[in-house]
Design a protein around this motif. Structure first.
Motif: not given
Length: 231
Positions: A46-53
């Motif tokens: 989830v952290k790796s997708k934080e920017y996209a979220i």
């Protein structure tokens, strides 16, 4: 789970093998994960997708500024299957609401309940359309839902339950038929893949090759598919 101030709901399912991140129309985020996936690994993904979220949520907030607040007065327009129809108030009409000659005709006696009347209209008119299109697409997908309902899903256009039940928001019947078809196929494929894995999208694309166009339409225009600020 809290991601820099953003609360994320974790849902575990024994029907999926990979993690799936879902961002709802109201900006809430939930993550569906396999039952045995460790929390530390969930957090890392989830952290790796934080920017996209956060980018997706910010873009949605900008699009929400396009909201249309409709009033139940003569001349205001209301949507049905992607087309806009002006409202006309009729004094001596026995039927609460009907679509006739390119206009929505609302009985003057039910103006105070107009919101509920419109919702009932979408549910009643949408049911046979939904059944017909599901029967059509299930021949391609080879899956059949246990039950189909038209309800108020609050933050989603449609959903598929672990028991194989499909739910569709009554607002779906404000959208163009091609968008409705996409939503139907999306949920039917979830009967086979209860996630948004590569296999899921590959199967959707076989039936709706331009599904991304419909997703983009919903993202940009979904906020307009409403009756007022509270729905």
């Amino acid at each position: 789970m809290n991601l820099n101030g953003l609360e994320i709901e974790i849902k575990r399912s024994n029907r999926i093998k990979t993690l799936s991140i879902n961002i709802e129309r109201d900006g809430s985020v939930n993550v569906i994960v396999p039952v045995d996936l460790e929390e530390s690994k969930i957090m890392d993904i989830v952290k790796s997708k934080e920017y996209a979220i956060h980018k997706y949520i910010t873009n949605n907030k900008e699009l929400n500024k396009e909201h249309i607040d409709r009033k139940f007065v003569a001349g205001h327009s209301f949507l049905y299957l992607g087309k806009s129809y002006n409202l006309q108030i009729i004094e001596n009409q026995t039927e609460p609401l009907k679509l006739y000659n390119g206009k929505f005709l609302l009985s003057a006696k039910v103006i105070a309940k107009a919101e509920d009347i419109f919702i009932k209209f979408y549910k009643k008119q949408g049911k046979p359309i939904l059944e017909k299109r599901i029967n059509y697409f299930k021949e391609f997908i080879k899956e059949k839902p246990n039950e189909v309902k038209i309800v108020d899903l609050k933050t989603r256009w449609a959903s598929c339950t672990p028991l194989g039940n499909l739910n569709f928001h009554w607002k779906c019947f404000m959208a163009p038929p091609s968008v409705l078809d996409y939503l139907i196929v999306h949920e039917l494929v979830h009967l086979k893949h209860l996630n948004h894995s590569r296999q899921f999208w590959d199967e959707v694309s076989i039936i709706i090759s331009d599904y991304k166009t419909h997703e983009d339409w919903l993202r940009k225009n979904g906020v307009k598919l409403t009756l007022n600020d509270n729905l």
